[in-house]
Scaffold this motif. Structure first.
Motif, mmCIF file in Angstrom:
data_model
loop_
_atom_site.group_PDB
_atom_site.id
_atom_site.type_symbol
_atom_site.label_atom_id
_atom_site.label_comp_id
_atom_site.label_asym_id
_atom_site.label_seq_id
_atom_site.Cartn_x
_atom_site.Cartn_y
_atom_site.Cartn_z
ATOM 1 N N LEU A 193 50.743 26.238 11.678
ATOM 2 C CA LEU A 193 51.662 26.408 12.634
ATOM 3 C C LEU A 193 52.374 25.102 12.912
ATOM 4 O O LEU A 193 51.417 23.963 13.020
ATOM 5 C CB LEU A 193 50.637 26.881 13.953
ATOM 6 C CG LEU A 193 51.229 26.795 15.000
ATOM 7 C CD1 LEU A 193 52.156 28.029 15.148
ATOM 8 C CD2 LEU A 193 50.305 26.967 16.307
ATOM 9 N N ARG A 213 58.929 26.409 25.361
ATOM 10 C CA ARG A 213 58.169 25.875 24.291
ATOM 11 C C ARG A 213 58.583 26.667 23.342
ATOM 12 O O ARG A 213 58.753 27.804 23.190
ATOM 13 C CB ARG A 213 56.532 26.034 24.672
ATOM 14 C CG ARG A 213 55.675 26.085 23.644
ATOM 15 C CD ARG A 213 54.287 26.256 24.027
ATOM 16 N NE ARG A 213 53.354 25.687 23.136
ATOM 17 C CZ ARG A 213 52.734 26.466 22.139
ATOM 18 N NH1 ARG A 213 53.190 27.754 22.126
ATOM 19 N NH2 ARG A 213 51.726 25.963 21.276
ATOM 20 N N VAL A 222 48.042 31.669 24.051
ATOM 21 C CA VAL A 222 48.760 30.566 24.383
ATOM 22 C C VAL A 222 48.838 30.730 25.906
ATOM 23 O O VAL A 222 49.171 31.859 26.315
ATOM 24 C CB VAL A 222 50.319 30.539 23.697
ATOM 25 C CG1 VAL A 222 51.236 29.548 24.275
ATOM 26 C CG2 VAL A 222 50.121 30.429 22.371
ATOM 27 N N ASP A 273 45.195 36.025 13.904
ATOM 28 C CA ASP A 273 46.248 36.348 13.044
ATOM 29 C C ASP A 273 45.716 37.285 12.096
ATOM 30 O O ASP A 273 44.401 37.104 11.609
ATOM 31 C CB ASP A 273 46.571 35.023 12.512
ATOM 32 C CG ASP A 273 47.222 34.155 13.450
ATOM 33 O OD1 ASP A 273 47.755 34.873 14.432
ATOM 34 O OD2 ASP A 273 47.420 32.989 13.434
#
Ligand SMILES: O=C(O)CCC(=O)C(=O)O
Ligand SMILES: [Fe+2]
Length: 410
Positions: free
Chosen positions: A292, A352, A344, A285
Motif C-alpha cells: 500500500l 485522501r 479507514v 484483504d
C-alpha cells in the motif's frame, strides 16, 4: 466448500475484490507532477530517509495531527494541514508506533502505541535478523512497513498526481473501467460508501492489461507512461516482499512472479462534515499480501492489534510502503501469517488517496500450504481451495474480515 463456477475468470488471471470498499467524488485538478502533499494547504512532506528517529508514546495535539519529531521551524498551518499521522517524518529505527484509535480519544491524552516494524528490504534478504523481524511482524500483527524498495520518490509522486487526474475524469470515462470479474473495475460512490470511489486493474502484472486499462480511460500518454512504470516497479516490489517473506519462513527460492496482481486506486472524498465517519469498513484483504502506498498527507488507516483487540491508527510515512497480510497469506502459510483486519476512518476534511497492489494467489488459482509448513506439530489447517471461489464466498456470505477462512478448515 461447494465448487463454484469460474466463468468470469480469464486465462492466467484471477479475480478479485480483494477487500472491502468505501466513499465519494469531485474537484478537477489537471494532471501534473506535484510535490508530496500538494493537495494540502501545507508544504510537501519530505520523502522518507533511512531509519533515524524514534517515535514513542506521546501526547497528541489533535485527532489527526501531531507534532513531528524533531521539532522544526515550520510556519504555523491550519490544524488539519500539519503533518498528519506521521506524514513526512523519518522512519524510526525498527519500530513505528501508532496511536490507539477511536473517536473518543481526547486532545492531549497520552496514547498507547502499536508497533509496526519498519523493515529495510535491502537487508531483509541478507540479514537473518532483519528477515526474522519481517517474519515476526507478519506473524504477530500481519502488517509491516518497508523501506529500501528502490522505487524512486519521483515515480511515487507522479503516480499520485496521475491518480488524482484519473479521479477527475468525467463520470462516463471512469465507468469504462469495467469489471474483469465482479468488483474489480470502477467503484462509484454509493449509498453504503458515499465517501469512497476506486479504480481497479486486473492483472496489474500483465503489461497488456495495464495498457488496456489506460486505453479504456483514454488516458493521455504521459499518464499512461506513469501508470505503466508504476505497475512494473510495484510488481517487482511485491514479488520481492513475498519472496523474502517466504524465505523468512524457511521456504527458499519460492517465486511469486507469475501470481496475478490486482491494483486498486482509492479516493476518499472527505469534507468538513465527514470527519469522524468511516471511509472503509473493517475488512481483511482476500489475497496473499498487499503493498500500500498511503496518502502521506492524510492518515486514517487503522489496524486491529491482535494483542489488545483494539484498532490502532497506522501512521503514513512518506516514501515507504505498508504491507498487509491477507487471507490467502494465512491459508498458504498454514496459519502462520496473520491476516490483518483494517479499516479507514476519515480524520481530516481533505480528499485522501491510496494506491494498493494486491498479490492475489497462485496462477493456477489453487491455494494450499506447501508441505514445508505442514508437519506433526503443525497439521494442515485449511483444505485446498480456489482463490476465485474464496473471493465469491466472501461476497456471498458478507464475511469480509477473514471469517470465511473458518469455512475452509481442514
Ligand atoms: O486506503 C487505505 O489506506 C486502505 C485501502 C484498503 O484497505 C484496500 O484497498 O483494501
Ligand atoms: Fe484493505
Amino acid at each position: 466448500m461447494a465448487k463454484l463456477t469460474r466463468n468470469a475468470r480469464r486465462v492466467g488471471r484471477l479475480s478479485g475484490h480483494t477487500g472491502d470498499t468505501p466513499a465519494a467524488s469531485r474537484q478537477r485538478v489537471p494532471w501534473r507532477r506535484e510535490p508530496l502533499c500538494a493537495a494540502r494547504p501545507d508544504k510537501a512532506a519530505p520523502p522518507v530517509s533511512p531509519v533515524t528517529a524514534s517515535v514513542s508514546r506521546r501526547t497528541h495535539a489533535s485527532k489527526y495531527s501531531r507534532p513531528s519529531s524533531p521539532p522544526t521551524k515550520a510556519k504555523p498551518t491550519p490544524r488539519h494541514a500539519r503533518k498528519p499521522i506521521g506524514g513526512g517524518r523519518r522512519v524510526p529505527p525498527g519500530e513505528q508506533k501508532a496511536r490507539p484509535a477511536g473517536r473518543t480519544r481526547q486532545r492531549g491524552t497520552a496514547m498507547a502505541a502499536v508497533e509496526v516494524p519498519v523493515i529495510d528490504l535491502r537487508l531483509a534478504g541478507a540479514s537473518q535478523e532483519e528477515s526474522a523481524r519481517l517474519r515476526a511482524a507478519c506473524e504477530r500483527l500481519g502488517c509491516v512497513r518497508v523501506t529500501g524498495h528502490g522505487v524512486p520518490p519521483e515515480l511515487l509522486a507522479e503516480m499520485k498526481a496521475a491518480v488524482r487526474a484519473l479521479f477527475d475524469l468525467p463520470d462516463d470515462a471512469k465507468r469504462r473501467n469495467a469489471d474483469v470479474i465482479p468488483g474489480s473495475g470502477y467503484v462509484p460512490p454509493s449509498a453504503a460508501n458515499p465517501l469512497y470511489e476506486a479504480f481497479g486493474l486486473l492483472d496489474a502484472a500483465a503489461p497488456a492489461d495495464v495498457d488496456a486499462f489506460c486505453a479504456r480511460l483514454d488516458a493521455p500518454p504521459h499518464l499512461r507512461a506513469t501508470v505503466k512504470s508504476y505497475a512494473e516497479r510495484m510488481h517487482d516490489v511485491i514479488v520481492d516482499v513475498a519472496g523474502k517473506l517466504a524465505s523468512s519462513l524457511g521456504l527458499e527460492e519460492h517465486s511469486f512472479k507469475d501470481w496475478p496482481c490486482q491494483f486498486r486506486i482509492n479516493r476518499y472524498n472527505y469534507t468538513e462534515g465527514t470527519v469522524g465517519s468511516p471511509g472503509v469498513q473493517t475488512h481483511t484483504d482476500s489475497g496473499f499480501l498487499t503493498v500500500l502506498q498511503e496518502d502521506e498527507c492524510v492518515g486514517g488507516l487503522e489496524v486491529l492489534d491482535p494483542a489488545t483487540g483494539e484498532f490502532v491508527p497506522v501512521d503514513p510515512v512518506a516514501g515507504s510502503f505498508l504491507i498487509n497480510i491477507g487471507d490467502v497469506g494465512t491459508a498458504w502459510s498454514n496459519g502462520r501469517l496473520h491476516n490483518v483486519r483494517h479499516r479507514v476512518q476519515c480524520v481530516a476534511p481533505v480528499p485522501r488517496i491510496s494506491i494498493a497492489m494486491f498479490l492475489l494467489a497462485p496462477k493456477d488459482d489453487r491455494v494450499s500450504a506447501p508441505e514445508a509448513f505442514v508437519d506433526e506439530g503443525h497439521p494442515r489447517r485449511y483444505r485446498e481451495f480456489n482463490y476465485d471461489d474464496y473471493r465469491r464466498l466472501r461476497l456471498s456470505t458478507g464475511e469480509r474480515a477473514g471469517e470465511a477462512l473458518a469455512r475452509l478448515a481442514a
